[in-house]
Design an enzyme around this catalytic site. Sequence first.
Site, PDB file in Angstrom:
ATOM      1  N   GLU A  18      32.631   0.913 -19.710  1.00 17.58           N
ATOM      2  CA  GLU A  18      31.550   1.071 -20.690  1.00 17.58           C
ATOM      3  C   GLU A  18      30.908  -0.264 -21.057  1.00 17.58           C
ATOM      4  O   GLU A  18      31.020  -0.739 -22.198  1.00 17.58           O
ATOM      5  CB  GLU A  18      32.069   1.788 -21.931  1.00 17.58           C
TER       6      GLU A  18
ATOM      7  N   GLU B  62      34.490  10.614 -18.435  1.00 23.66           N
ATOM      8  CA  GLU B  62      35.297  11.028 -19.586  1.00 23.66           C
ATOM      9  C   GLU B  62      34.613  12.218 -20.240  1.00 23.66           C
ATOM     10  O   GLU B  62      33.508  12.093 -20.774  1.00 23.66           O
ATOM     11  CB  GLU B  62      35.416   9.884 -20.595  1.00 23.66           C
TER      12      GLU B  62
HETATM   13  C1  GAL Z   1      35.370   5.785 -24.458  1.00 23.79           C
HETATM   14  C2  GAL Z   1      36.210   4.805 -23.688  1.00 23.79           C
HETATM   15  C3  GAL Z   1      37.642   5.223 -23.548  1.00 23.79           C
HETATM   16  C4  GAL Z   1      38.159   5.714 -24.838  1.00 23.79           C
HETATM   17  C5  GAL Z   1      37.297   6.832 -25.347  1.00 23.79           C
HETATM   18  C6  GAL Z   1      37.756   7.355 -26.681  1.00 23.79           C
HETATM   19  O1  GAL Z   1      34.325   5.137 -25.119  1.00 23.79           O
HETATM   20  O2  GAL Z   1      35.702   4.569 -22.409  1.00 23.79           O
HETATM   21  O3  GAL Z   1      38.395   4.129 -23.106  1.00 23.79           O
HETATM   22  O4  GAL Z   1      38.171   4.656 -25.722  1.00 23.79           O
HETATM   23  O5  GAL Z   1      35.982   6.384 -25.516  1.00 23.79           O
HETATM   24  O6  GAL Z   1      37.538   6.441 -27.720  1.00 23.79           O
END
Ligand code: GAL
Length: 684
Positions: A153, A318
């Site tokens: 990110e 994700e």
């Molecule tokens: C995203 C990140 C993950 C995890 C997730 C939940 O922004 O890539 O590593 O932190 O959010 O907070």
Amino acid sequence: MRKEQTYQWRSLTVGTCYYPEQWDEALWRSDLCRMREAGIRCIRIGEFAWSKVEPEEGKFTYDFFSRFLDLAEELGMKVIFGTPTATPPAWLTEQYPEVLNCRQDGVPYRHGMRRHYNYNSPVYRLLSARIVEAFASHYAPHPAVVGWQIDNELNCETGDFYSESDTDAFRLFLQEKYGTLDALNRAWGTVFWNQTYTAWEEIYVPRTTIHDSTNPHQVLDYIRFISDSAVRFCKMQSDIVRKHCKPGDFITTNGLFGHLDNHRMMDEALDVYTYDSYPNFAFCMTEDPLHAANLNDRRWSRHLTEVRSVCPHFGIMEQQSGAMGWNTRMESPAPKPGQLTLWAMQSVAHGADYISFFRWRTSVMGTEMYWHGILDYDNRDNRKLREVKAFARRLEAIREMAGAEYEAPFALVKDYDNDWDAELDAWHRRLTWQSEEELFIAAQLAHTPMDILYLLRSTEAAELLRYPVLFYPHGLILTEEHAALLRDYVEQGGTLVVAARTGQKDAAGQCVMAPMPGLLAEATQTDVTEGTFVGPADGTVTMDWAGRELDTGVYNEVLALTGPEARVLARYTGSYYAGEPALAERALGKGRILHFGGTFTRDTVRAFLDYLHLSEPWGDVLTLPADCELCVRRKGENRLFFVLNYAATSQTVTLRAPLTDAETGEGAEGTIALRPYEVKIFRS
Ligand code: GAL
């Protein structure tokens, strides 16, 4: 023309995010077996695990991940490996504090969180290149590895960088851009308030000022510079990884964050783009009086639309699978039964071919112990795992639709200069943010799928002509190139809609001394005689468009016609400019251009969609209630209609033509009921 993406998933695939370093090794085997059993075929690992490979400076040890990859291979699990630069080790920041990013007042961000480094520190670039080389040279040849994620990110947590390395690099960036201080002084308008620079060393990244207000032209260049820094950092890594990749493996990163030209990053450094989708972040539409309870997560479709513009066949690295929160933040409740599937299907409906749930199991430690994954701390099978399993089965039934195009009859046009200018110019922001939001909501409620199209350096008229209609609401910054491109689009048959304050600024963000809409005035055959905010005391100013009384939004421009081919479509009916033109249309070449003096509200957008025959474009195939979203993906002759019910109540869809249930293969016709949060997929 943009370059085509260089990687696509061949079939719809389910994945998850896994952190081997956070669990007892004894759990690895059963975790992987349970994932396989649930239909998960791919996992992402490694993106925060620098110290597992380089525990001390210059000392490398590879066994840990080699053991893990061997097991993954044995169990038939594919792996996307992350480069670990989002979390520099403690030994590194202690030894080289200059790698740290700083607050605007110069205080460094310390070890203990993540993304506390800056892109421009020469030491950090060197050490990052070395760890990426170590990861890639060692693990890329492994048969389990199918792809790479660069960092994690980029520009998340903060998109602002104020370290000394950033100032050094900013000066070089400006020297390259302007050549001379005179040119920079002109572009930044430094004669105003005596800001003239006499040496490059006097220039810094924006610093603390009274009212947090600093030279707007400098800030615009600063954001361009941050974007450039992030893209170069990503490219430095992807160049290294690429040397070691097996043929067919891909390089990606997960976005989508601000101060970053994601399109350029995609085109210069990546094969495919992935996105992190957390629909429960979307609280803004709870204020919507009509659909308070349920347009929330549906609002996420706008982000997915943005991602699709970066990369038409993207992945979700994700996908939200549980309640969200850190120990310091309570973000969202657990997904209700059906919602996990709804959100994952929302991604698929919008063009995702890979869906990877975040994360396999909720962490038992650290800042994110409340950012819930599929499994909870007790590690037992649960409702979320059952949903993931069922989702994987459903995807299996349509797996060959990977690569299907999202079909949209119109697009919202954007560009980075205006995005960034609107971020800092409150007048610009108010117009743009509201109009874009209202366009999205209106299109949702009219069941008109829409795309977003960015004007890039490479954009050609042919790319614009994929859409019969384009809305480019408030292109304040309008360059000669973009004006020519838009004109070309119209002359070749497109319909372009522009609105208030179009053409007001040049590329430096300075106002141009010309009648509005500036470089498009000749094409629109209109003139803006005056403009004003509609303040709270004015109430709503409406216009009359063929008998429809419509709100003209927060900013109004009074129009006048300047040429014989332009005609007035609507006139203001309120304020001191009642009776004056609010909307004009000009036929030009094979197309037409509509100049609207106001800003968009959902009712006004609806009137435009009706006028341009864009409302309910699939109305002869199926009709749906306002609470359901319609997405259409097409591959060859095959078309999938995704109907997504965001409501907590059941909804009825009416099929006006015989369709097939895409999952069961059975015929579908007449009225069909969708349970709360249910998604149906029909095939034509
Ligand atoms: C995203 C990140 C993950 C995890 C997730 C939940 O922004 O890539 O590593 O932190 O959010 O907070």
